[in-house]
Design an enzyme around this catalytic site. Sequence first.
Site, PDB file in Angstrom:
ATOM      1  N   HIS A   1      65.861-101.594  68.299  1.00 24.15           N
ATOM      2  CA  HIS A   1      67.193-101.376  68.882  1.00 24.15           C
ATOM      3  C   HIS A   1      68.107-100.635  67.899  1.00 24.15           C
ATOM      4  CE1 HIS A   1      66.742-103.958  72.477  1.00 24.15           C
ATOM      5  NE2 HIS A   1      65.822-104.531  71.724  1.00 24.15           N
TER       6      HIS A   1
ATOM      7  N   ASP B   1      91.070-125.652  76.474  1.00 22.94           N
ATOM      8  CA  ASP B   1      89.748-125.999  76.983  1.00 22.94           C
ATOM      9  C   ASP B   1      89.308-127.330  76.364  1.00 22.94           C
ATOM     10  OD1 ASP B   1      89.776-123.471  78.061  1.00 22.94           O
ATOM     11  OD2 ASP B   1      88.324-122.614  76.646  1.00 22.94           O
TER      12      ASP B   1
ATOM     13  N   LYS C   1     107.250-111.923  79.889  1.00 23.53           N
ATOM     14  CA  LYS C   1     107.479-113.371  79.946  1.00 23.53           C
ATOM     15  C   LYS C   1     106.837-114.101  78.763  1.00 23.53           C
ATOM     16  CE  LYS C   1     109.888-113.737  83.653  1.00 23.53           C
ATOM     17  NZ  LYS C   1     111.281-114.192  83.462  1.00 23.53           N
ATOM     18  N   THR C   2     107.585-114.966  78.138  1.00 19.18           N
ATOM     19  CA  THR C   2     107.071-115.658  76.943  1.00 19.18           C
ATOM     20  C   THR C   2     106.595-117.086  77.233  1.00 19.18           C
ATOM     21  OG1 THR C   2     109.239-116.538  76.355  1.00 19.18           O
ATOM     22  CG2 THR C   2     108.663-114.394  75.427  1.00 19.18           C
TER      23      THR C   2
ATOM     24  N   SER D   1      89.371-113.162  77.280  1.00 19.00           N
ATOM     25  CA  SER D   1      89.271-111.682  77.292  1.00 19.00           C
ATOM     26  C   SER D   1      90.499-110.972  76.747  1.00 19.00           C
ATOM     27  CB  SER D   1      88.999-111.147  78.710  1.00 19.00           C
ATOM     28  OG  SER D   1      87.891-111.769  79.255  1.00 19.00           O
TER      29      SER D   1
ATOM     30  N   GLU E   1      86.553-116.694  64.027  1.00 15.64           N
ATOM     31  CA  GLU E   1      87.071-116.557  65.385  1.00 15.64           C
ATOM     32  C   GLU E   1      86.594-117.750  66.196  1.00 15.64           C
ATOM     33  OE1 GLU E   1      85.601-113.058  67.472  1.00 15.64           O
ATOM     34  OE2 GLU E   1      86.314-113.856  69.377  1.00 15.64           O
TER      35      GLU E   1
ATOM     36  N   CYS F   1      63.358 -99.903  73.511  1.00 15.68           N
ATOM     37  CA  CYS F   1      62.600-101.128  73.787  1.00 15.68           C
ATOM     38  C   CYS F   1      61.901-101.049  75.144  1.00 15.68           C
ATOM     39  CB  CYS F   1      63.496-102.350  73.632  1.00 15.68           C
ATOM     40  SG  CYS F   1      62.559-103.809  73.141  1.00 15.68           S
ATOM     41  N   LEU F   2      62.390-101.720  76.181  1.00 16.27           N
ATOM     42  CA  LEU F   2      61.757-101.584  77.489  1.00 16.27           C
ATOM     43  C   LEU F   2      61.743-100.114  77.916  1.00 16.27           C
ATOM     44  CD1 LEU F   2      60.517-103.006  79.958  1.00 16.27           C
ATOM     45  CD2 LEU F   2      62.805-103.163  80.918  1.00 16.27           C
TER      46      LEU F   2
ATOM     47  N   MET G   1      61.307 -97.538  76.008  1.00 22.73           N
ATOM     48  CA  MET G   1      60.163 -96.922  75.322  1.00 22.73           C
ATOM     49  C   MET G   1      58.870 -97.335  76.027  1.00 22.73           C
ATOM     50  SD  MET G   1      57.719 -98.312  73.054  1.00 22.73           S
ATOM     51  CE  MET G   1      56.751 -97.881  71.626  1.00 22.73           C
TER      52      MET G   1
ATOM     53  N   GLU H   1      70.766 -99.164  68.483  1.00 21.56           N
ATOM     54  CA  GLU H   1      72.183 -99.378  68.825  1.00 21.56           C
ATOM     55  C   GLU H   1      72.797-100.546  68.043  1.00 21.56           C
ATOM     56  OE1 GLU H   1      69.615-100.254  70.635  1.00 21.56           O
ATOM     57  OE2 GLU H   1      70.016-101.941  71.969  1.00 21.56           O
TER      58      GLU H   1
ATOM     59  N   PRO I   1     104.178-118.574  79.048  1.00 25.19           N
ATOM     60  CA  PRO I   1     102.775-118.980  78.842  1.00 25.19           C
ATOM     61  C   PRO I   1     102.439-119.131  77.356  1.00 25.19           C
ATOM     62  CG  PRO I   1     102.915-117.150  80.405  1.00 25.19           C
ATOM     63  CD  PRO I   1     104.297-117.336  79.842  1.00 25.19           C
TER      64      PRO I   1
HETATM   65  N1  GLN Z   1      60.748-107.023  77.925  1.00 24.81           N
HETATM   66  C1  GLN Z   1      60.229-106.219  76.857  1.00 24.81           C
HETATM   67  C2  GLN Z   1      59.541-107.051  75.798  1.00 24.81           C
HETATM   68  O1  GLN Z   1      59.763-108.239  75.693  1.00 24.81           O
HETATM   69  C3  GLN Z   1      61.323-105.375  76.243  1.00 24.81           C
HETATM   70  C4  GLN Z   1      62.409-106.167  75.589  1.00 24.81           C
HETATM   71  C5  GLN Z   1      63.655-105.377  75.311  1.00 24.81           C
HETATM   72  O2  GLN Z   1      63.892-104.330  75.905  1.00 24.81           O
HETATM   73  N2  GLN Z   1      64.514-105.881  74.450  1.00 24.81           N
HETATM   74  O3  GLN Z   1      58.749-106.542  75.028  1.00 24.81           O
END
Ligand code: GLN
Length: 535
Positions: A508, A147, A187-188, A14, A140, A382-383, A385, A510, A190
Amino acid sequence: MTKYIFVTGGVTSSLGKGIIAASLAKLLQGHGFKVTIQKFDPYINVDPGTLNPYEHGECYVTDDGAETDLDLGHYERFLNISTSQANNVTTGRIYQTVINKERAGEFLGKTVQVIPHITDEIKRRMLMLSEKGFDIIITELGGTVGDIESLPYLEALRQLRMELGEHHYCTVHLTLIPYLAAAKELKTKPTQHSVKELQESGVQPNILVCRTEKPISDDIRQKLALFCNLKKENVIEALDADTIYEVPLLMLKEKLDIRVLKELKLKSKGIPELKAWREFLKNLRHPIHEVTIGLIGKYNELPDAYKSIYESFIHSGAANQCKVNVKAIHSESLENPKSLKSELSGLDGLLVAPGFGERGIEGKIESIKFARENKIPFLGICLGMQCAVVEFARNVMHLKNAASTEVNPKTKNPVIHIMPDQLTVTKKGGTMRLGAYDCKLIKGSKAFQAYKKSQISERHRHRYEFNSKYLKEFNEHGMVASGINPAKNLVEIIELKNHPWFVGVQFHPELKSTVENPHPLFVNFVLHCIKNKKK
Ligand code: GLN
């Protein structure tokens, strides 16, 4: 010839490797280079598509339908480019490829081993994007040096240094310089240990980027350079920033771009072109409006689950010169009418988030009823809507028990139902309707007003859809389909006629908002939230 930069992380997770990688890429892009970023994750899942948000935050989806790590979202938002399946690789995928080859007999009787077979496959994938003509590829490495599961990747890096040659290869190690309040000291130690660990794997970092709460002194830089075998000017300070979008400018001030270009023997442009970026930051820092939008979901204690939505509000807020406060509201808390009122009143807009399964669904539906009846701007994704469709069917069309078959498979009114081609799907990984699909917008609709064009393409991740059998009835009651997938005639956008701004999208948005291209739906939504507040 393509040059390669590898970003590793030390001391803790993180630290923001994704942001540092994206910021460096942004600066190099500003110098005129064609840059991309890819992420290698050391876990065994073939991709993060089957991981829940508690494990892994948001699952980011690319145009070509890859379910990927949320860092790819940062890459796209910073660089304003599209990434692909090849930009995110996991140990699971590496092993899957090697094992499939083994089953096909391609190793001709040889014993298949971590070195060379797994490391060869890692290297092949690290170099693969060079075919696309990039000048610089940044990789990246997920996880933290030390690890066990990261070891094959470090071994691949060691081999690549030899194979690519000195000026085609540069490793940037991101590390933490903790401040001990009691000792009043940075502190260096680590970092020294973490670099030593890298060196034990045969990897010598070229550049050290030091995350720190306080500025690091010249002495500390000198000390780190000495112990870590580095040039002093290659010790870079990365002070905590109040927004991730400031980080490219912090890195510019520290000359990270110049140091990297020097290591790679590439010509610098002097000052990288960052006009649009600075303009965005100026708007972000000097808003003239302010709105508060409710984000209703079931992972609200976990902002990473809705990463791209939060970032889209930052982009669209700046585009409107508006500070967008996002109030995270747990959908389950809205199932009680009293708390629904106290949680939702005073908000300037509501967004109901994507999601899966039954938990919190009734709270989402209730909040949509509130937005519809009180004429509050609403965006359902999505959901979100699908819930808007269910709410309208139940409360306006009076279709009893209307539901999505995801929640109630036996409902008499399946207004949202499973897509026919999903009926035969049995495997969970990578089998949803994924990636970019075309959508045609109806002229004069709210969606059209937002996009200002009729042909769009958006990314999807779902198995259920609007049941077109009910479309005429919805229309008659005032909920219209304003976006249709032309190939399959699927309803992708619904909106209300008698409401200032009520839009639900099956895709989506976004996932396509970037600093330089804030998403039109978000921009328009925020604009209507500002208007609503003024009223
Ligand atoms: N669960 C819903 C579907 O599969 C909506 C999926 C979502 O919101 N990405 O259609």
